[in-house]
Design a protein around this motif. Structure first.
Motif, PDB file in Angstrom:
ATOM      1  N   THR A 135     -14.391  -3.785  -4.748  1.00  0.00           N
ATOM      2  CA  THR A 135     -15.515  -3.881  -4.009  1.00  0.00           C
ATOM      3  C   THR A 135     -16.317  -5.028  -4.161  1.00  0.00           C
ATOM      4  O   THR A 135     -17.364  -5.433  -3.604  1.00  0.00           O
ATOM      5  CB  THR A 135     -16.758  -2.898  -4.640  1.00  0.00           C
ATOM      6  N   GLN A 136     -15.566  -6.153  -4.583  1.00  0.00           N
ATOM      7  CA  GLN A 136     -16.104  -7.482  -4.988  1.00  0.00           C
ATOM      8  C   GLN A 136     -15.084  -8.538  -4.716  1.00  0.00           C
ATOM      9  O   GLN A 136     -15.360  -9.878  -4.761  1.00  0.00           O
ATOM     10  CB  GLN A 136     -16.544  -7.822  -6.436  1.00  0.00           C
ATOM     11  N   SER A 137     -14.169  -8.172  -3.523  1.00  0.00           N
ATOM     12  CA  SER A 137     -13.328  -9.342  -3.208  1.00  0.00           C
ATOM     13  C   SER A 137     -13.649  -9.843  -1.802  1.00  0.00           C
ATOM     14  O   SER A 137     -13.117 -10.857  -1.325  1.00  0.00           O
ATOM     15  CB  SER A 137     -11.936  -8.838  -3.098  1.00  0.00           C
ATOM     16  N   ALA A 138     -14.868  -8.871  -1.027  1.00  0.00           N
ATOM     17  CA  ALA A 138     -15.432  -9.478   0.169  1.00  0.00           C
ATOM     18  C   ALA A 138     -14.318  -9.447   1.148  1.00  0.00           C
ATOM     19  O   ALA A 138     -13.528  -9.006   1.274  1.00  0.00           O
ATOM     20  CB  ALA A 138     -16.082 -10.722  -0.213  1.00  0.00           C
ATOM     21  N   CYS A 139     -14.101 -10.807   1.697  1.00  0.00           N
ATOM     22  CA  CYS A 139     -13.423 -10.992   3.046  1.00  0.00           C
ATOM     23  C   CYS A 139     -11.956 -11.111   2.560  1.00  0.00           C
ATOM     24  O   CYS A 139     -11.073 -10.861   3.416  1.00  0.00           O
ATOM     25  CB  CYS A 139     -13.871 -12.075   3.810  1.00  0.00           C
ATOM     26  N   SER A 140     -11.703 -11.331   1.417  1.00  0.00           N
ATOM     27  CA  SER A 140     -10.290 -11.610   0.879  1.00  0.00           C
ATOM     28  C   SER A 140      -9.766 -10.205   0.490  1.00  0.00           C
ATOM     29  O   SER A 140      -8.656 -10.199  -0.022  1.00  0.00           O
ATOM     30  CB  SER A 140     -10.194 -12.735  -0.185  1.00  0.00           C
ATOM     31  N   GLY A 141     -10.612  -9.399   0.211  1.00  0.00           N
ATOM     32  CA  GLY A 141     -10.172  -8.009   0.034  1.00  0.00           C
ATOM     33  C   GLY A 141      -9.037  -7.275   0.493  1.00  0.00           C
ATOM     34  O   GLY A 141      -8.103  -6.669   0.027  1.00  0.00           O
ATOM     35  N   GLY A 142      -8.432  -7.579   1.870  1.00  0.00           N
ATOM     36  CA  GLY A 142      -7.557  -7.143   2.407  1.00  0.00           C
ATOM     37  C   GLY A 142      -6.378  -7.423   1.946  1.00  0.00           C
ATOM     38  O   GLY A 142      -5.265  -6.870   1.467  1.00  0.00           O
ATOM     39  N   ILE A 143      -6.012  -9.061   1.495  1.00  0.00           N
ATOM     40  CA  ILE A 143      -5.052  -9.404   0.772  1.00  0.00           C
ATOM     41  C   ILE A 143      -4.767  -8.905  -0.641  1.00  0.00           C
ATOM     42  O   ILE A 143      -3.841  -8.573  -0.811  1.00  0.00           O
ATOM     43  CB  ILE A 143      -5.138 -10.961   0.723  1.00  0.00           C
ATOM     44  N   TYR A 144      -5.876  -8.901  -1.205  1.00  0.00           N
ATOM     45  CA  TYR A 144      -5.860  -8.313  -2.664  1.00  0.00           C
ATOM     46  C   TYR A 144      -5.241  -6.810  -2.512  1.00  0.00           C
ATOM     47  O   TYR A 144      -4.625  -6.425  -3.596  1.00  0.00           O
ATOM     48  CB  TYR A 144      -6.973  -8.568  -3.409  1.00  0.00           C
ATOM     49  N   ALA A 145      -5.982  -6.009  -1.724  1.00  0.00           N
ATOM     50  CA  ALA A 145      -5.450  -4.526  -1.657  1.00  0.00           C
ATOM     51  C   ALA A 145      -4.089  -4.377  -1.453  1.00  0.00           C
ATOM     52  O   ALA A 145      -3.266  -3.538  -1.880  1.00  0.00           O
ATOM     53  CB  ALA A 145      -6.492  -4.026  -0.436  1.00  0.00           C
ATOM     54  N   LEU A 146      -3.533  -5.355  -0.413  1.00  0.00           N
ATOM     55  CA  LEU A 146      -2.050  -5.163  -0.255  1.00  0.00           C
ATOM     56  C   LEU A 146      -1.294  -5.453  -1.276  1.00  0.00           C
ATOM     57  O   LEU A 146      -0.126  -4.779  -1.331  1.00  0.00           O
ATOM     58  CB  LEU A 146      -1.727  -6.235   1.247  1.00  0.00           C
ATOM     59  N   LEU A 147      -1.537  -6.523  -1.816  1.00  0.00           N
ATOM     60  CA  LEU A 147      -0.638  -6.849  -3.081  1.00  0.00           C
ATOM     61  C   LEU A 147      -0.851  -5.885  -4.504  1.00  0.00           C
ATOM     62  O   LEU A 147       0.182  -5.643  -4.788  1.00  0.00           O
ATOM     63  CB  LEU A 147      -1.044  -8.202  -3.572  1.00  0.00           C
ATOM     64  N   THR A 148      -1.781  -5.291  -4.236  1.00  0.00           N
ATOM     65  CA  THR A 148      -2.121  -4.156  -5.374  1.00  0.00           C
ATOM     66  C   THR A 148      -1.276  -3.204  -5.043  1.00  0.00           C
ATOM     67  O   THR A 148      -0.559  -2.359  -5.863  1.00  0.00           O
ATOM     68  CB  THR A 148      -3.824  -3.809  -5.289  1.00  0.00           C
ATOM     69  N   ALA A 149      -1.235  -2.612  -3.784  1.00  0.00           N
ATOM     70  CA  ALA A 149      -0.240  -1.620  -3.268  1.00  0.00           C
ATOM     71  C   ALA A 149       1.251  -1.867  -3.438  1.00  0.00           C
ATOM     72  O   ALA A 149       1.830  -1.143  -3.926  1.00  0.00           O
ATOM     73  CB  ALA A 149      -0.566  -1.357  -1.561  1.00  0.00           C
ATOM     74  N   ALA A 150       1.364  -3.154  -2.965  1.00  0.00           N
ATOM     75  CA  ALA A 150       2.789  -3.325  -3.279  1.00  0.00           C
ATOM     76  C   ALA A 150       3.252  -3.389  -4.664  1.00  0.00           C
ATOM     77  O   ALA A 150       4.297  -2.867  -5.075  1.00  0.00           O
ATOM     78  CB  ALA A 150       3.072  -4.876  -2.932  1.00  0.00           C
ATOM     79  N   HIS A 151       2.492  -3.732  -5.829  1.00  0.00           N
ATOM     80  CA  HIS A 151       2.910  -3.570  -7.228  1.00  0.00           C
ATOM     81  C   HIS A 151       2.772  -2.116  -7.658  1.00  0.00           C
ATOM     82  O   HIS A 151       3.717  -1.727  -8.386  1.00  0.00           O
ATOM     83  CB  HIS A 151       1.931  -4.213  -8.081  1.00  0.00           C
ATOM     84  N   LEU A 152       1.891  -1.282  -6.858  1.00  0.00           N
ATOM     85  CA  LEU A 152       1.814   0.161  -7.190  1.00  0.00           C
ATOM     86  C   LEU A 152       3.283   0.865  -6.915  1.00  0.00           C
ATOM     87  O   LEU A 152       3.793   1.870  -7.547  1.00  0.00           O
ATOM     88  CB  LEU A 152       0.692   0.935  -6.443  1.00  0.00           C
ATOM     89  N   LEU A 153       3.863   0.274  -5.773  1.00  0.00           N
ATOM     90  CA  LEU A 153       5.053   0.894  -5.103  1.00  0.00           C
ATOM     91  C   LEU A 153       6.155   0.468  -5.879  1.00  0.00           C
ATOM     92  O   LEU A 153       7.458   0.877  -5.624  1.00  0.00           O
ATOM     93  CB  LEU A 153       5.223   0.653  -3.748  1.00  0.00           C
ATOM     94  N   GLN A 154       6.109  -0.251  -6.943  1.00  0.00           N
ATOM     95  CA  GLN A 154       7.307  -0.455  -7.893  1.00  0.00           C
ATOM     96  C   GLN A 154       7.608   0.589  -8.813  1.00  0.00           C
ATOM     97  O   GLN A 154       8.802   0.784  -9.364  1.00  0.00           O
ATOM     98  CB  GLN A 154       7.103  -1.841  -8.453  1.00  0.00           C
ATOM     99  N   ASN A 155       6.711   1.529  -8.920  1.00  0.00           N
ATOM    100  CA  ASN A 155       6.800   2.742  -9.545  1.00  0.00           C
ATOM    101  C   ASN A 155       7.538   3.732  -8.706  1.00  0.00           C
ATOM    102  O   ASN A 155       7.163   4.149  -7.739  1.00  0.00           O
ATOM    103  CB  ASN A 155       5.381   3.601  -9.955  1.00  0.00           C
ATOM    104  N   THR A 156       8.816   4.134  -9.189  1.00  0.00           N
ATOM    105  CA  THR A 156       9.830   4.760  -8.264  1.00  0.00           C
ATOM    106  C   THR A 156       9.311   6.206  -8.033  1.00  0.00           C
ATOM    107  O   THR A 156       9.839   6.971  -7.036  1.00  0.00           O
ATOM    108  CB  THR A 156      11.146   4.771  -8.794  1.00  0.00           C
ATOM    109  N   ASN A 157       8.232   6.773  -8.810  1.00  0.00           N
ATOM    110  CA  ASN A 157       7.617   8.043  -8.350  1.00  0.00           C
ATOM    111  C   ASN A 157       6.766   7.819  -7.112  1.00  0.00           C
ATOM    112  O   ASN A 157       6.191   8.725  -6.783  1.00  0.00           O
ATOM    113  CB  ASN A 157       6.956   8.549  -9.581  1.00  0.00           C
ATOM    114  N   HIS A 158       6.267   6.618  -6.904  1.00  0.00           N
ATOM    115  CA  HIS A 158       5.546   6.390  -5.426  1.00  0.00           C
ATOM    116  C   HIS A 158       6.137   6.121  -4.272  1.00  0.00           C
ATOM    117  O   HIS A 158       6.953   5.138  -4.401  1.00  0.00           O
ATOM    118  CB  HIS A 158       4.401   5.243  -6.001  1.00  0.00           C
ATOM    119  N   ARG A 159       5.699   6.677  -3.389  1.00  0.00           N
ATOM    120  CA  ARG A 159       6.506   6.430  -2.045  1.00  0.00           C
ATOM    121  C   ARG A 159       5.567   5.788  -1.109  1.00  0.00           C
ATOM    122  O   ARG A 159       6.009   4.841  -0.270  1.00  0.00           O
ATOM    123  CB  ARG A 159       6.990   7.739  -1.283  1.00  0.00           C
ATOM    124  N   TYR A 160       4.218   6.123  -0.986  1.00  0.00           N
ATOM    125  CA  TYR A 160       3.225   5.548   0.068  1.00  0.00           C
ATOM    126  C   TYR A 160       2.020   5.291  -0.552  1.00  0.00           C
ATOM    127  O   TYR A 160       1.401   6.134  -1.295  1.00  0.00           O
ATOM    128  CB  TYR A 160       3.125   6.550   1.224  1.00  0.00           C
TER     129      TYR A 160
END
Length: 347
Positions: A126-151
Motif C-alpha cells: 500500500t505504500q509503493s505508490a506508482c512503483s508498486g507494480g514492479i515491486y508486486a511482480l518481483l514479490t510474486a516471482a519470489h513466492l513462485l520459487q516455492n514448488t508448492n506454488h503454481r500461480y
C-alpha cells in the motif's frame, strides 16, 4: 502444455531456481471519461496548459459507488481467462495500491473473495505508490520459487480521483483511475524474468500527510485537506528522468542482454514529457516505448500494467524482450526484464 512438468530447476543469473513469467494480463478502466476541458470547469487551468506539461488529454474517473477492488476484480478476471487458469488455482494475490477500499480489512482479501480464490494468500503493498507494480511482480516471482506454488495474481489498481484534491490543479490533472493485472507462473528455462533492479531514496516530496500515526485523521486535518496527495512536480521530474534510465540500463546488464535487443520498454505513465526524456536518455526510438498516458493519465500502481497489457495483446511476440520500469513516492523505483513466453506462439 503443463508448465510445471516442462520446467526443471535451473541455476540462473537472477538467483531464481525456477523460471517465472507472465502468462496472462488484464486491464480495466472506468466508463467515465474526464477530458481536460471538463477539468477547466472547476479548476484554474486550461487544455493547453495540461497537454503541454503532461501530454494527458483525458483520463477515467471511477463512478460513484464503485471502489478500487471493483476495478481490480475485473482486471484479475481478464488475466485469469487469458491464461486459462481458474481463480481456485491461485496460491497468492499481490495487490499494489495507494487507494485501498479502506485501511482495514485487506483489499487483496476483498479481491480474492470476489474472484473465488479461497486459498490464495492475500498480500497488500500500500505504500509503493506508482512503483508498486514492479515491486508486486518481483514479490510474486519470489513466492513462485516455492514448488508448492503454481500461480500468483499480481494487480496494480488505483483510484487517483479519490486520492487527489478536487480543488487543487497540480495533482488533480495528472491522476486517473484504472486496474491492471498479470498472472505469473512457471515458464520454460530462458523465458520469463531475466533480471531486475530496485532502489530508493527517502523523500517527502510526494506524500499524504494525514491518516497515519504521525498525524491521525481529525477535523483539523480534514479542514486542511491533508488527506490528499501532495506532489512537488519538479522533484518528480528530476528523479524520474535520472533514475528510470539508470535503472533500465542496470536491469539490462543484470539480465545479460543489450538494450538494443529489447523490443519493448514499458515505462510508468506519469507524464508524456518524462517518458520522452527517458527514451531520449536511453537513445531508443519512440516506437519501442508505447504510451497510454494521453488516454488514461497517471494511474499510479496500474500505470505500468496499462502499457504491459496493450503490448502483450497487440505487439509482443514469443521470445520478445520487455523491460518494465517505474518510480513512485518514497522515492522508490525499479525495473524488471522479461522474455515473453507465449504458449500459443512457440516455434
Amino acid at each position: 502444455m503443463n508448465l510445471l512438468e516442462s520446467t526443471a530447476p535451473v541455476a540462473t543469473r537472477t538467483g531464481l531456481t525456477h523460471p517465472v513469467g507472465i502468462l496472462g494480463t488484464g486491464l480495466h478502466v472506468p466508463r467515465t471519461v474526464v477530458t481536460n476541458e471538463d477539468l477547466t470547469r472547476t479548476l484554474d487551468t486550461s487544455d493547453e496548459w495540461i497537454t503541454s506539461r503532461t501530454g494527458i488529454r483525458e483520463r477515467r474517473f471511477l463512478e460513484e459507488g464503485r471502489v478500487t477492488s471493483d476495478m481490480a476484480v475485473e482486471a484479475g478476471r481478464q488475466a485469469l481467462a487469458r491464461a486459462g487458469v481458474e481463480a481456485s488455482e491461485l496460491d497468492a494475490i499481490v495487490v499494489a495500491t495507494f487507494t485501498p477500499d479502506q485501511p482495514l480489512p485487506s483489499t487483496a482479501m476483498i479481491i480474492g473473495e470476489a474472484l473465488g480464490a479461497r486459498r490464495a494468500m492475500p498480500l497488500d503493498l500500500t505504500q509503493s505508490a506508482c512503483s508498486g507494480g514492479i515491486y508486486a511482480l518481483l514479490t510474486a516471482a519470489h513466492l513462485l520459487q516455492n514448488t508448492n506454488h503454481r500461480y500468483v495474481l499480481v494487480i496494480g489498481a488505483d483510484a487517483g480521483s479519490r486520492g487527489t484534491d478536487p480543488q487543487e490543479r497540480t495533482t488533480r490533472v495528472f491522476l486517473g483511475d484504472a486496474a491492471g493485472a498479470a498472472l505469473l507462473g512457471r515458464t520454460p528455462a530462458g523465458f520469463g524474468l531475466l533480471g531486475w533492479d530496485t532502489d530508493g531514496e527517502l523523500s517527502y516530496e510526494v506524500e499524504i500527510t494525514a491518516g497515519g500515526s504521525r498525524l491521525p485523521t481529525s477535523p483539523e486535518t480534514v479542514e486542511a485537506r491533508s488527506q490528499y496527495l501532495k506532489m512537488n512536480g519538479k522533484a518528480v521530474w528530476n528523479m524520474a528522468t535520472e533514475k528510470l534510465p539508470e535503472s533500465i540500463r542496470r536491469t539490462a546488464r543484470h539480465a545479460g542482454v543489450e538494450l538494443d535487443e529489447v523490443q519493448h520498454i514499458l515505462l510508468h505513465q506519469a507524464n508524456l514529457n518524462i517518458i520522452n526524456e527517458a527514451a531520449k536518455a536511453l537513445g531508443v526510438s519512440a516506437d519501442r516505448v508505447p504510451t497510454t498516458v494521453q488516454r488514461f493519465g497517471n494511474t499510479a500502481a496500474a500505470s505500468v500494467f496499462t502499457v504491459l497489457h496493450e503490448t502483450i495483446e497487440n505487439r509482443a511476440r514469443h521470445g520478445d524482450l520487455l523491460i518494465m520500469s517505474a518510480i513512485g513516492a518514497g522515492f522508490l523505483w525499479g525495473s524488471a526484464c522479461f522474455r515473453h513466453f507465449d504458449p500459443f506462439g512457440e516455434a
